[in-house]
Motif scaffolding. Structure first.
Motif, short mmCIF file in Angstrom:
data_model
loop_
_atom_site.label_atom_id
_atom_site.label_comp_id
_atom_site.label_asym_id
_atom_site.label_seq_id
_atom_site.Cartn_x
_atom_site.Cartn_y
_atom_site.Cartn_z
N SER A 172 0.39 9.30 1.23
CA SER A 172 0.82 10.41 0.37
C SER A 172 0.11 10.30 -0.97
O SER A 172 0.07 9.21 -1.57
N SER A 190 -0.21 11.72 -4.92
CA SER A 190 0.63 12.39 -5.92
C SER A 190 0.01 13.70 -6.39
O SER A 190 0.73 14.64 -6.75
N THR A 248 6.08 10.89 -4.75
CA THR A 248 5.10 10.47 -3.75
C THR A 248 5.66 9.36 -2.86
O THR A 248 5.45 9.35 -1.64
#
Length: 442
Positions: A174, A176, A191
């Motif tokens: 993931s 941000s 995140t």
């Protein structure tokens, strides 16, 4: 016809809308505890036979998974920023139980910068590789947060490439810059939670696809009042947080034709009070999930307990707090216990109880568009004009909606805002754009 479903804690609602967004059939069935896929299957079975071309599902269980620490992925937390980013450590202030359930390890590495290339520090690629290698067999996902990624996310993507080389393409990463707002800690928290939800949402996506079957386009609600496809849910699991309430607000707008209103969603034990602005949920400015400050786009909400001698007073007070600074908006009452909310409340000028309000969440899921948003910081100078920056953020929002599953031929940008940031040098703006459109047909 479009089918909408909302999986709640006690009941699962379903609705089929005509092409004119008029309810054709509705159903309400008991939810299967802990099994949203089975709840969806039962709700579909309760509807009359109809062509099933698009099914949109509203879910409330993702936040519950975080609250219960159930099925979460172990996450390696990587922050890019060097000494300037070390004042507050990653996951600071998290509830200990949630931190222990999620965290596989943290690191802060050199990198990051500013608006110009001369202000950037090179990414410490060796430190990123060492961090990834140390997480082998311990982390299911990685959350990467760069200090200046709202300006330029290149170093986050570079770090992701290194992590995939070390841990393989199967590890979920993931970023941000694809998720959160300007603030470093809120964006990092966002995140990390997004990465932690990777496992339960992957299982959910597989289950929904199997339960709905056929060739129907399957979508889920997201916290900004729009929809996304299952592939987008897999890529950005946290975007589903707040989607259940957002769908209910959209349903209240569909049932009444009101774009601006306060909405009370009356459930078995509590009433959730929120607001509609231009047909979409009013977004929370200081959202929290499981006690963690986050930057997800999700509705601003006040929760009021049902029952007791002060219940109606507390509800009226919550409605008043949701009113804008000028003017009085009507109150729309929906939800399974809407009938228990009286036709008059102190200080509330107009109360509407729309037909089919008991299944407003399902109607909102069926009537919402597929959407996307984009946000970035720009510093204007002779080389960077405002119009060029606005065009770029519009295109980013449009592309975000297409990635979420919208038909690229029919996406429209509905909102572009610019907010000055006086604490940064020169003329610096926060630009935000929203885009939406109907789902791409299979």
């Amino acid at each position: 016809m479009i089918t909408g479903i909302e999986v709640g804690p006690t009941h699962t609602d379903a609705a089929v809308l005509t092409d004119a967004a008029v309810p054709w059939a509705t159903a309400k069935v008991p939810s299967v505890p802990g099994d949203p896929v089975a709840s969806v299957r039962h709700a579909l079975a309760a509807l009359p036979e109809h062509p099933r071309t698009q099914v949109a599902v509203g879910l409330r269980g993702l936040a519950q998974a975080l609250d219960e620490r159930r099925g979460l992925a172990k996450v390696g937390v990587l922050r890019i920023g060097g000494p300037a980013a070390q004042a507050v450590r990653p996951l600071f202030g998290w509830p200990a139980g949630l931190r222990d359930a999620v965290c596989a390890g943290t690191a802060i590495v050199e990198g990051g910068g500013g608006f110009d290339a001369a202000e950037w520090t090179p990414l410490d690629t060796g430190a990123v590789a060492a961090f990834a290698a140390g997480l082998a067999s311990r982390a299911d996902a990685i959350a990467i947060t760069g200090v200046f990624s709202p300006v330029d996310g290149a170093q986050e993507r570079q770090a992701a490439d290194i992590i995939h080389r070390e841990l393989g393409d199967a590890v979920h990463v993931s970023l941000s810059g694809e998720l959160g707002p300007l603030g470093l800690l809120e964006r990092e928290n966002t995140t990390v939670l997004d990465a932690a939800l990777h496992r339960p949402t992957a299982d959910l996506a597989d289950g929904l696809r199997a339960a709905i079957g056929g060739t129907a386009t399957v979508l889920v609600t997201r916290g900004d009042g729009t929809l996304m496809g299952l592939d987008h849910l897999r890529r950005h699991p946290g975007l589903g947080l707040g989607g259940g309430l957002a769908g209910t607000l959209r349903g209240a707008a569909t049932l009444t034709g009101l774009a601006d209103a306060v909405v009370a969603d009356a459930g078995e034990h509590r009433v959730r009070v929120a607001a509609l602005t231009a047909g979409f949920p009013q977004q929370a400015l200081d959202a929290q999930i499981s006690g963690v400050p986050v930057g997800f786009w999700m509705p601003d909400v006040i929760r009021v307990a049902r029952g007791g001698p002060r219940a109606h007073h507390d509800l009226a007070e919550a409605v008043d707090r949701m009113q804008p600074a000028a003017g009085r908006l009507p109150l729309i009452v929906v939800g399974g216990a809407a009938a228990d909310v009286p036709a008059a409340l102190p200080g509330v000028s107009e109360i509407r109880h729309p037909e089919h309000g008991a299944v407003a969440g399902a109607i909102g899921a069926a009537s919402s568009p597929v959407g996307g948003q984009a946000e970035r910081i720009v510093r204007l100078d002779p080389r960077t004009g405002l119009q060029a920056a606005l065009d770029e953020v519009r295109e980013e929002a449009r592309a975000s909606a297409v990635r979420a599953g919208a038909d690229p031929r029919r996406v429209q940008v509905s909102e572009v805002t610019q907010t000055p940031l006086p604490y940064l040098p020169s003329v610096t703006l926060r630009l935000h754009a929203r885009a939406s459109g109907p789902a791409h047909p299979l």
